[in-house]
Write a protein that holds these residues in place. Structure first.
Motif, PDB file in Angstrom:
ATOM      1  N   TYR A  26       0.823  -1.216   0.000  1.00  0.00           N
ATOM      2  CA  TYR A  26       0.000   0.000   0.000  1.00  0.00           C
ATOM      3  C   TYR A  26       0.855   1.263   0.000  1.00  0.00           C
ATOM      4  CZ  TYR A  26       0.886   0.437   5.052  1.00  0.00           C
ATOM      5  OH  TYR A  26       1.480   0.577   6.279  1.00  0.00           O
ATOM      6  N   SER A  29       0.765   2.589  -3.562  1.00  0.00           N
ATOM      7  CA  SER A  29      -0.460   3.264  -3.978  1.00  0.00           C
ATOM      8  C   SER A  29      -0.612   4.608  -3.272  1.00  0.00           C
ATOM      9  CB  SER A  29      -1.684   2.376  -3.711  1.00  0.00           C
ATOM     10  OG  SER A  29      -1.803   2.055  -2.339  1.00  0.00           O
ATOM     11  N   GLU A  30      -0.214   4.683  -2.009  1.00  0.00           N
ATOM     12  CA  GLU A  30      -0.334   5.955  -1.294  1.00  0.00           C
ATOM     13  C   GLU A  30       0.585   7.014  -1.895  1.00  0.00           C
ATOM     14  OE1 GLU A  30      -2.516   6.918   0.741  1.00  0.00           O
ATOM     15  OE2 GLU A  30      -3.477   4.997   1.142  1.00  0.00           O
ATOM     16  N   PHE A  33      -1.188   8.100  -5.105  1.00  0.00           N
ATOM     17  CA  PHE A  33      -2.351   8.948  -4.823  1.00  0.00           C
ATOM     18  C   PHE A  33      -1.909  10.351  -4.389  1.00  0.00           C
ATOM     19  CE2 PHE A  33      -4.658   4.821  -3.445  1.00  0.00           C
ATOM     20  CZ  PHE A  33      -4.962   4.536  -4.763  1.00  0.00           C
ATOM     21  N   LEU A 107      -7.793   6.511 -10.938  1.00  0.00           N
ATOM     22  CA  LEU A 107      -6.911   6.037  -9.879  1.00  0.00           C
ATOM     23  C   LEU A 107      -7.323   6.590  -8.526  1.00  0.00           C
ATOM     24  CD1 LEU A 107      -3.562   6.379 -11.842  1.00  0.00           C
ATOM     25  CD2 LEU A 107      -4.770   4.262 -11.310  1.00  0.00           C
ATOM     26  N   LEU A 108      -7.762   7.843  -8.484  1.00  0.00           N
ATOM     27  CA  LEU A 108      -8.223   8.414  -7.217  1.00  0.00           C
ATOM     28  C   LEU A 108      -9.533   7.783  -6.772  1.00  0.00           C
ATOM     29  CD1 LEU A 108      -7.300  12.196  -7.643  1.00  0.00           C
ATOM     30  CD2 LEU A 108      -6.124  10.441  -6.300  1.00  0.00           C
ATOM     31  N   TYR A 109     -10.307   7.275  -7.723  1.00  0.00           N
ATOM     32  CA  TYR A 109     -11.502   6.531  -7.324  1.00  0.00           C
ATOM     33  C   TYR A 109     -11.098   5.235  -6.626  1.00  0.00           C
ATOM     34  CZ  TYR A 109     -16.228   4.688  -7.370  1.00  0.00           C
ATOM     35  OH  TYR A 109     -17.440   4.185  -6.982  1.00  0.00           O
ATOM     36  N   ARG A 110     -10.005   4.646  -7.058  1.00  0.00           N
ATOM     37  CA  ARG A 110      -9.478   3.478  -6.346  1.00  0.00           C
ATOM     38  C   ARG A 110      -9.153   3.862  -4.902  1.00  0.00           C
ATOM     39  NH1 ARG A 110     -11.125  -0.687  -9.356  1.00  0.00           N
ATOM     40  NH2 ARG A 110      -9.800  -1.189 -11.161  1.00  0.00           N
ATOM     41  N   GLN A 111      -8.606   5.049  -4.706  1.00  0.00           N
ATOM     42  CA  GLN A 111      -8.323   5.518  -3.347  1.00  0.00           C
ATOM     43  C   GLN A 111      -9.611   5.674  -2.548  1.00  0.00           C
ATOM     44  OE1 GLN A 111      -6.928   9.574  -2.966  1.00  0.00           O
ATOM     45  NE2 GLN A 111      -5.584   9.033  -1.261  1.00  0.00           N
ATOM     46  N   TYR A 112     -10.652   6.176  -3.196  1.00  0.00           N
ATOM     47  CA  TYR A 112     -11.948   6.339  -2.532  1.00  0.00           C
ATOM     48  C   TYR A 112     -12.479   4.988  -2.055  1.00  0.00           C
ATOM     49  CZ  TYR A 112     -17.040   6.843  -2.262  1.00  0.00           C
ATOM     50  OH  TYR A 112     -18.344   6.785  -1.860  1.00  0.00           O
ATOM     51  N   GLN A 114     -10.677   2.474  -1.128  1.00  0.00           N
ATOM     52  CA  GLN A 114      -9.709   1.809  -0.267  1.00  0.00           C
ATOM     53  C   GLN A 114     -10.207   1.539   1.155  1.00  0.00           C
ATOM     54  OE1 GLN A 114      -6.146   4.035   0.860  1.00  0.00           O
ATOM     55  NE2 GLN A 114      -4.908   2.306   0.189  1.00  0.00           N
TER      56      GLN A 114
END
Length: 517
Positions: A26, A29-30, A33, A107-112, A114
C-alpha cells in the motif's frame, strides 16, 4: 516484464521478504495517490522541475516533497537528470490532466474505495466471529511499545543468519554494545559466536521491559546485560567496546542528531574495534531498489523528525570520525549493513560487485547489473541485422564488416570472469563518454583487463576515416551488436526490461557492457 517486489510470488521459495513486501504494498499506492492529488506531474510538465519551484507550485514543504519525489523517481514515474525532474512516458500519457488518456480520476476513485478494504476480515467473518484490530490507537503506550518491540524482534530474526555470515570473518573481540537493539536479537546472536565475551543491550527503559517479556528465559540473557536509558545522555564511565551494533536505530532521528549519536558511539569504540550499522538506506538500489526511499517516507509519516540516511552519507560521517575502512553490503532482503573500523573489514567476494553497481550510477548510468560472461549471448544473425538494416554498414571501423565477428568474440568473453551491464539513454556521445569513464575507473582499480562495448555506431568522430585507420583508438569502442552480441537476450539475462520502441517519442534505452578481470 519487471515485477514490483510484492509481485514476486514463487512457490519454490519460502523466504520472508515476499510477505514483508506484500504488507507494505500500500506504500506504493499511497505515494501514487499523493502525487496525483498534489498535481505533481502537471507542475513538472509546466516547467516546475526543480525542488524549489515544484514545492512552490504545489504549495508543499520543500524538504518533505523532495523525499516523496525520491520515491517517485525510484519507481520510475519521474526521472531526474542534473537536478531536474521530468515525467516518464507512463506519467505523461496517463497522469497529465490535459492528456487525452488521463487516468488520474480513475486512480483516485481506487483511493476512494480503499477504506472498504479495511473491513475485508469483517466481511468474511460470520456474525459470531468478532474481529478485533491487532493494535489500536486507543491501546496505552506500554501495550503499543510491546507490540513494536516484538515485531522488530521477529523481523531481525529473519536477517540474523545473513548478517552473521557477513561478520563471521571479522576478528572482533568483546565486549559488545547493542545500541537501540530492541529485544537484543542481533546483539544476542553476535555475542553467542564469542562464548567467552559479554554484551550490553542499551535501549529505553520501556523497551528493556518489553524485551524481558519477549525473552523471559534466563539463558536468553546469558552473556547479555540490559541497561535502560537515553543514549544521548547516558554516562558510560569510560567503558570501551570491541563491537558496537546500531540496528534500525539512526533512522529514528534527524540528520544532526543521528550524526551526534554515531559520533558518541564511536567514542566508546576500542582502537581495534568494529562498528556494524544495519538499516534501510535510500541510496542502495541493488537488491531492493525501492525500499530505502519508501522507508524514509514511512519515518517521515510515523515519527517526529526521523528519516533514513544515505549509506554514502553515513560512510562520510564515519570517515570524518577516523574510520578509515568502510564497507557497505546489501543483504538479500531489503536492508544493508555498513561495517567500519580502523582496520579493513573482510571483503565478501560475492558482494564486492555491489560497489561497482553504485560506481556506475554515480557516473550517470540509470541502472547497472553484475553478470557473468556466460550470460552474454552471441549469434551469427546479429551482424547480419547490421548488414541488412543499418545505413551505417561499412562506414565505420567499429561496425561490421570491420568489427570483431561473434566467433572471435566468444573466446574473448571466456577469458573474463565478470561483467557489468549498464543502462543509459541518449545522447550517444554522452553515453559513450560515461562508458569510457567506467572503463578507466575499473582499470585504475586494478582490473587491468577492463574493456567496454558500447551501443550503436562509434560517436567519437563525425566521419570515420575508414581508409586511413582509426584516428582515436584510445576513445573508439565497438557496439555490442557490432561484434555479434544479442543485446536483447543479454539484457534480459541481466534482469533489465527491454522491448522495441514503437512510438516516435518513446523512451530509448542504451546498453553497454564492461568486461572485468
Amino acid at each position: 516484464m519487471n515485477k514490483l517486489p510484492f509481485q514476486n510470488s514463487d512457490p519454490a521459495h519460502t523466504d520472508f521478504q515476499f510477505l514483508e513486501d506484500l504488507s507494505t504494498a500500500y506504500w506504493y499506492s499511497e505515494a501514487l495517490f499523493a502525487a496525483i492529488g498534489l498535481n505533481l506531474f502537471d507542475h513538472i510538465e509546466n516547467g516546475n522541475d526543480r525542488p524549489r519551484s515544484l514545492s512552490e507550485a504545489a504549495r508543499c514543504r520543500e524538504a518533505e516533497l523532495t523525499r516523496l519525489m525520491r520515491v517517485l523517481t525510484r519507481i520510475e514515474l519521474v526521472y531526474e537528470f542534473e537536478g531536474q525532474w521530468c515525467n516518464s512516458q507512463s506519467a505523461r500519457t496517463f497522469l497529465l490532466s490535459e492528456s487525452p488518456d488521463y487516468m488520474g480520476d480513475f486512480l483516485l476513485y481506487r483511493q476512494y474505495m480503499q477504506p472498504q478494504w479495511g473491513a475485508l476480515a469483517q466481511r468474511a467473518a460470520r456474525e459470531d466471529r468478532p474481529i478485533r484490530p491487532f493494535l489500536s490507537r486507543d491501546d496505552d503506550y506500554e501495550v503499543r511499545n510491546f507490540h513494536y518491540v516484538r515485531s522488530t524482534d521477529r523481523l531481525i530474526r529473519q536477517k540474523v543468519p545473513e548478517i552473521l555470515q557477513l561478520v563471521r570473518r571479522e576478528s572482533w573481540r568483546g565486549p559488545l554494545l547493542d545500541i537501540g537493539g530492541g529485544a537484543g536479537t542481533l546483539g544476542r546472536a553476535l555475542i553467542r559466536t564469542r562464548p567467552d565475551e559479554s554484551a550490553v543491550l542499551f535501549d529505553l527503559p520501556e523497551v528493556i521491559r518489553a524485551a524481558r517479556k519477549i525473552h523471559p528465559a534466563p539463558e536468553d540473557w546469558r552473556q547479555l546485560r540490559a541497561v535502560g536509558g537515553d543514549f544521548r545522555f547516558h554516562p558510560f564511565a569510560g567503558a570501551q567496546f570491541g563491537l558496537i551494533v546500531m540496528s534500525n536505530f539512526l533512522h529514528a532521528y534527524n540528520p544532526d542528531t543521528a550524526r551526534e549519536l554515531l559520533e558518541s558511539a564511536l567514542k566508546l569504540l576500542r582502537p581495534d574495534g568494529l562498528v556494524l550499522i544495519h538499516d534501510y538506506f535510500p541510496d542502495r538500489r541493488g537488491r531492493s531498489p525501492h525500499k530505502g526511499a519508501f522507508y524514509d517516507l514511512n519515518m517521515m509519516i510515523n515519527t517526529y523528525d526521523g528519516g533514513c540516511r544515505d549509506a554514502v552519507e553515513i560512510a562520510e560521517w564515519l570517515g570524518q570520525a577516523g574510520m578509515e575502512r568502510v564497507t557497505v553490503l546489501d543483504l538479500q532482503t531489503d536492508t544493508s549493513v555498513i561495517l567500519a573500523g580502523r582496520r579493513r573489514p573482510a571483503q565478501i567476494c560475492e558482494t564486492e560487485w555491489d560497489d561497482w553497481l553504485y560506481t556506475a550510477r554515480e557516473i550517470g548510468f540509470s541502472d547497472a547489473r553484475h553478470i557473468v560472461p556466460a550470460q552474454v549471448m552471441t549469434a551469427p544473425w546479429v551482424r547480419m541485422k547490421c548488414r541488412f538494416g543499418c545505413r551505417g554498414y561499412g562506414k565505420g571501423l567499429q561496425c561490421p564488416p570491420y568489427s570483431m565477428p561473434h566467433d572471435e568474440l566468444r573466446p574473448l568473453l571466456e577469458s573474463y570472469s565478470h561483467a557489468l551491464m549498464v543502462q543509459g539513454s541518449p545522447p550517444g556521445r554522452d553515453f559513450h563518454d560515461k562508458l569510457l569513464e567506467l572503463e578507466r575507473q575499473a582499470f585504475l582499480s586494478e582490473f587491468h583487463k577492463a574493456l567496454v562495448f558500447g551501443a550503436g555506431p562509434c560517436p567519437v568522430c563525425k566521419t570515420c576515416a575508414v581508409d586511413e585507420g582509426c584516428k582515436n583508438p584510445e576513445k573508439a569502442r565497438p557496439a555490442m551488436e557490432a561484434c555479434g552480441i544479442d543485446v536483447y537476450e543479454t539484457a534480459r539475462n541481466a534482469g533489465f526490461q527491454v522491448m522495441p520502441v514503437t512510438e516516435r517519442h518513446g523512451y530509448v534505452k542504451y546498453f553497454g557492457l564492461l568486461l572485468m578481470e
